[in-house]
Design an enzyme around this catalytic site. Structure first.
Site, PDB file in Angstrom:
ATOM      1  N   PRO A 108     -38.387  27.640  49.816  1.00 18.01           N
ATOM      2  CA  PRO A 108     -39.726  28.228  49.647  1.00 18.01           C
ATOM      3  C   PRO A 108     -39.575  29.735  49.408  1.00 18.01           C
ATOM      4  O   PRO A 108     -39.513  30.527  50.343  1.00 18.01           O
ATOM      5  CB  PRO A 108     -40.405  27.928  50.992  1.00 18.01           C
ATOM      6  CG  PRO A 108     -39.276  27.851  51.968  1.00 18.01           C
ATOM      7  CD  PRO A 108     -38.077  27.352  51.232  1.00 18.01           C
ATOM      8  N   CYS A 152     -36.773  34.980  56.702  1.00 17.52           N
ATOM      9  CA  CYS A 152     -37.462  36.201  57.129  1.00 17.52           C
ATOM     10  C   CYS A 152     -38.883  36.196  56.609  1.00 17.52           C
ATOM     11  O   CYS A 152     -39.242  35.377  55.751  1.00 17.52           O
ATOM     12  CB  CYS A 152     -36.725  37.453  56.637  1.00 17.52           C
ATOM     13  SG  CYS A 152     -36.764  37.669  54.837  1.00 17.52           S
ATOM     14  N   ASP A 155     -35.828  33.857  50.487  1.00 13.07           N
ATOM     15  CA  ASP A 155     -36.142  32.597  51.149  1.00 13.07           C
ATOM     16  C   ASP A 155     -37.042  32.902  52.337  1.00 13.07           C
ATOM     17  O   ASP A 155     -36.625  33.572  53.297  1.00 13.07           O
ATOM     18  CB  ASP A 155     -34.839  31.926  51.604  1.00 13.07           C
ATOM     19  CG  ASP A 155     -35.061  30.531  52.169  1.00 13.07           C
ATOM     20  OD1 ASP A 155     -36.197  30.220  52.580  1.00 13.07           O
ATOM     21  OD2 ASP A 155     -34.083  29.756  52.216  1.00 13.07           O
ATOM     22  N   HIS A 156     -38.277  32.416  52.269  1.00 18.87           N
ATOM     23  CA  HIS A 156     -39.255  32.739  53.317  1.00 18.87           C
ATOM     24  C   HIS A 156     -38.912  32.088  54.650  1.00 18.87           C
ATOM     25  O   HIS A 156     -39.524  32.388  55.679  1.00 18.87           O
ATOM     26  CB  HIS A 156     -40.661  32.323  52.878  1.00 18.87           C
ATOM     27  CG  HIS A 156     -41.708  33.349  53.188  1.00 18.87           C
ATOM     28  ND1 HIS A 156     -41.821  33.946  54.418  1.00 18.87           N
ATOM     29  CD2 HIS A 156     -42.679  33.904  52.411  1.00 18.87           C
ATOM     30  CE1 HIS A 156     -42.832  34.797  54.408  1.00 18.87           C
ATOM     31  NE2 HIS A 156     -43.363  34.799  53.184  1.00 18.87           N
ATOM     32  N   ARG A 157     -37.935  31.180  54.664  1.00 21.19           N
ATOM     33  CA  ARG A 157     -37.524  30.581  55.937  1.00 21.19           C
ATOM     34  C   ARG A 157     -36.665  31.533  56.761  1.00 21.19           C
ATOM     35  O   ARG A 157     -36.653  31.440  57.990  1.00 21.19           O
ATOM     36  CB  ARG A 157     -36.738  29.294  55.672  1.00 21.19           C
ATOM     37  CG  ARG A 157     -37.513  28.190  54.984  1.00 21.19           C
ATOM     38  CD  ARG A 157     -36.605  27.030  54.615  1.00 21.19           C
ATOM     39  NE  ARG A 157     -35.564  27.436  53.661  1.00 21.19           N
ATOM     40  CZ  ARG A 157     -34.617  26.625  53.200  1.00 21.19           C
ATOM     41  NH1 ARG A 157     -34.582  25.358  53.610  1.00 21.19           N
ATOM     42  NH2 ARG A 157     -33.721  27.067  52.342  1.00 21.19           N
TER      43      ARG A 157
END
Length: 489
Positions: free
Chosen positions: A286, A463, A459-461
């Site tokens: 994501p 940070c 990658d929003h997972r």
């Protein structure tokens, strides 16, 4: 008494399971030395030469140039000891253990060999030490009682029948086709694989009337598919309906033939690997992107001053890489990967910096090892070395794997901005646009400055936007005021 040993396509490592034959380096009848390269292949990682672990006379080759072979498929057979007067090869024997005298055991692609390549010597066809060769799909070979993989042997396709040692294999009779579009050749028709011959036979395509687009007129699968489409496409003709006496005659209805099929380009090799990795990145990660414009005037002036002081020149890419490693030390969340099975974020101790490089074979991402411990001069030299190797198509799997963060300088293509796709399984990529003069407010006044757009896809997972924004702002500050870097040196 000579022994015939079969050399198969070795395990290429890095999860690779197949390779495409680019160029044969030996022919049937050549004498090869131990560890001499015999074929050049292209994998999803790189283009490499495959060394043969046996020394002797080449008695057969399997696969044509442009054909893709799986790991473990036969490549060549070598008659060990066939160069002695009166020696005759026996049936192919299994590959010897690495400790036997016939071979070196150095069969891994991309890791080099220990012995220099010897000169090849042509053996006359009437040499009593060799059996008479046959021809399979335009490649010289000799019959052997061993049983290679089905797609590689004449018996794998119903279009072949068992030949004698001196017989030339010819394709089975195909169905008649319309008027010829190309001259009908004499002798066997060269096709890239038996599967293509079978496709033509099943669809009623006469291979003798198909123009091959491959090397030396080799007929590819795309050529056969175009011929099938051409035969299936109806001719555009007016279609009329018979009017009834009580109705007026309708206007003629024109039936338009569908447009021909477009060109089909196989997704394999480097292009196939890039497509698979980018698709996986989009499916699993994501991602989000943030960007900022920065005044690069001071950075450009600093580089000019460095290069004017003498010594090796420092590239702009090396300075940007040095800024990235400093930023990753402050924001280690972006130098990480996600273990989806364990549901854990793995923060990596060192920075192995990948950089996007465009070559004639497509986009590749070589990796600079331990970039965090290198100076600007060292980074410049390593970027230059890897770029040159990439342009030659000689990158090894080790050169293309293990990256933890990627720097993408798409400004060389004359564009200002982009939203890069993360190089899976990394967590972020920094994109750099072109540096051009633009109006800019500098010290309270409007001035013309050298401006660059920076974009960070992350990658929003691993940070949130605050961390990603802090990383990008620090990079922009270093671009605008290179003296900021002195705090981390």
């Amino acid at each position: 008494m000579a022994r015939v040993l079969e050399f198969k396509l070795p395990d290429l490592g890095e999860g690779l399971t197949e390779a495409e034959i680019v160029r044969w380096l030996v022919e049937v009848g050549d004498v090869v030395a131990i560890d001499q390269p015999v074929v050049e292949v292209e994998t999803a990682k790189a283009m490499v030469e495959v060394p043969c672990p046996y020394g002797g006379v080449v008695t057969a080759r399997y696969g044509a140039e442009g054909e893709e072979l799986p790991v473990g498929a036969p490549l060549i057979t070598v008659a060990v000891g066939a160069t002695e007067p009166g020696a005759a090869p026996e049936a192919p024997a299994p590959a010897p253990e690495s400790g036997e005298a016939e071979g070196s055991g150095n069969v891994l692609v991309g890791y080099g060999t220990t012995a220099p390549a010897a000169r090849r010597r042509r053996i006359r066809r009437d040499d009593p030490a060799l059996p008479a060769p046959a021809t399979v799909n335009g490649s010289a070979t000799t019959p052997t009682p061993s049983t290679p993989s089905a797609p590689l042997t004449p018996s794998a396709s119903p279009a072949f029948s068992a030949p004698s040692a001196t017989q030339t294999l010819r394709p089975a009779a195909e169905a008649p086709a319309p008027a010829p579009s190309v001259p009908v050749p004499d002798g066997p028709v060269a096709v890239i694989s038996p599967l293509v011959r079978k496709l033509a036979r099943d669809k009623g395509v006469d291979l003798r009337r198909v123009a091959g687009s491959g090397r030396d007129g080799l007929i590819l699968r795309a050529d056969v598919e175009r011929a099938i489409t051409a035969e299936a496409t109806p001719t555009a003709e007016p279609s009329f309906t018979e009017p009834s006496p009580a109705q007026p005659s309708p206007a003629p209805a024109l039936v338009v033939a569908p447009s021909p099929a477009g060109e089909r380009v196989p997704l394999r090799g480097v292009r196939g690997a890039v497509a698979a990795k980018l698709s996986r990145s989009r499916q699993e990660i994501p991602d989000a992107t943030c960007w900022v414009d920065a005044d690069a005037t001071e950075l450009m002036a600093a580089r000019t001053a460095m290069n004017a002081a003498g010594g090796p020149k420092v590239s702009l890419l090396a300075l940007l890489a040095r800024i990235c490693t400093a930023a990753l030390a402050r924001f280690p969340e972006l130098n990480s990967t996600v273990d989806t099975a364990a549901r854990e974020i793995v923060r990596l101790p060192g920075v192995h910096l990948g950089f996007a490089a465009q070559t004639d074979r497509g986009l590749v991402v070589p990796v600079v090892r331990d970039a965090h411990g290198r100076t600007a001069e060292s980074l410049t030299a390593e970027f230059a070395r890897l770029t040159e190797v990439a342009r030659k198509g000689a990158l090894t799997p080790a050169d293309l794997t293990g990256g933890t963060f990627t720097l993408n300088n798409y400004g060389v293509f004359g564009v200002d901005g982009s939203t890069p796709i993360i190089n899976h399984p990394e967590a972020a990529m920094l994109g750099v646009g072109r540096i051009i003069p633009k109006p800019w407010v500098h010290q309270g006044e409007l001035a013309v400055r050298q401006v660059v757009q920076l974009s960070l896809t992350f990658d929003h997972r691993v940070c949130d936007g605050g961390t990603a924004g802090g990383f990008l702002r620090y990079v922009a500050d270093c671009v605008e005021q290179p003296a900021v870097l002195l705090r981390t040196l």
